[in-house]
Design an enzyme around this catalytic site. Structure first.
Site, short mmCIF file in Angstrom:
data_model
loop_
_atom_site.label_atom_id
_atom_site.label_comp_id
_atom_site.label_asym_id
_atom_site.label_seq_id
_atom_site.Cartn_x
_atom_site.Cartn_y
_atom_site.Cartn_z
N HIS A 1 0.81 -1.22 0.00
CA HIS A 1 0.00 0.00 0.00
C HIS A 1 0.84 1.27 0.00
CE1 HIS A 1 1.08 -0.02 4.21
NE2 HIS A 1 0.63 1.22 4.29
N HIS B 1 1.70 6.88 -0.97
CA HIS B 1 0.79 6.09 -0.14
C HIS B 1 -0.49 5.86 -0.92
CE1 HIS B 1 -1.65 4.87 3.28
NE2 HIS B 1 -0.52 4.69 3.94
#
Length: 164
Positions: free
Chosen positions: A70, A85
């Site tokens: 992620h 992110h």
């Protein structure tokens, strides 16, 4: 004498960070997460994605890839630490919906495919797929400008900065 002094000063030209995804760029303050909107980790911008590809926003080295895919950290060739992110709370997906195309230590050019994310799978899980592009060593930045509006991954300027 003042004009002579300018001859010996280092030029402070602006550098750019490209949009890592196609979509719509928004200010960090619009992100519904206090860590990002409060700029706790650093400053930058975000992209609400409409595509799955995540491209390198700068030329540099992949420093870290989260085991849950992620997030990815890069160091630009001029020494900025950049966190990409992918989504909010997507760590909980434990890698589902993400595919990595690079490895730690790899040097990449701006626009290189880093990751793919399944935006619809993330939304189906009730999560926000917004991609954040954060400079985490802001002490190295003297000026930072973020841009909003439509983005094309690897082509649209998301941020411009002048080094300290």
């Amino acid at each position: 004498m003042n004009s002579q002094m300018k001859l010996f000063q280092k030029s402070q030209s602006a550098h750019v960070i490209l949009a890592p995804q196609t979509g719509r760029a928004v200010a960090l303050t619009e992100i519904p997460d206090p860590v990002f909107s409060g700029k706790v980790l650093g400053d930058g911008a975000a992209v609400i994605p409409c595509g799955s590809q995540v491209l390198a926003p700068v030329t540099g080295t992949v420093v870290q890839i989260a085991s849950t895919l992620h997030a990815i950290c890069m160091e630009s060739d001029d020494g900025l630490d950049i966190l990409i992110h992918l989504g909010l709370d997507t760590v909980n997906l434990k890698g589902r919906g993400f595919q990595c195309h690079v490895q730690t230590g790899q040097h990449v050019k701006a626009g290189t495919l880093l990751m793919e994310m399944d935006v619809e799978q993330i939304r189906s899980a009730g999560l926000n797929p917004v991609t954040l592009c954060i400079i985490t060593n802001m002490e190295c930045v003297r000026e930072l400008t973020s841009y909003t509006g439509k983005t094309e991954a690897g082509n649209t300027v998301l941020l411009s900065y002048v080094r300290s």
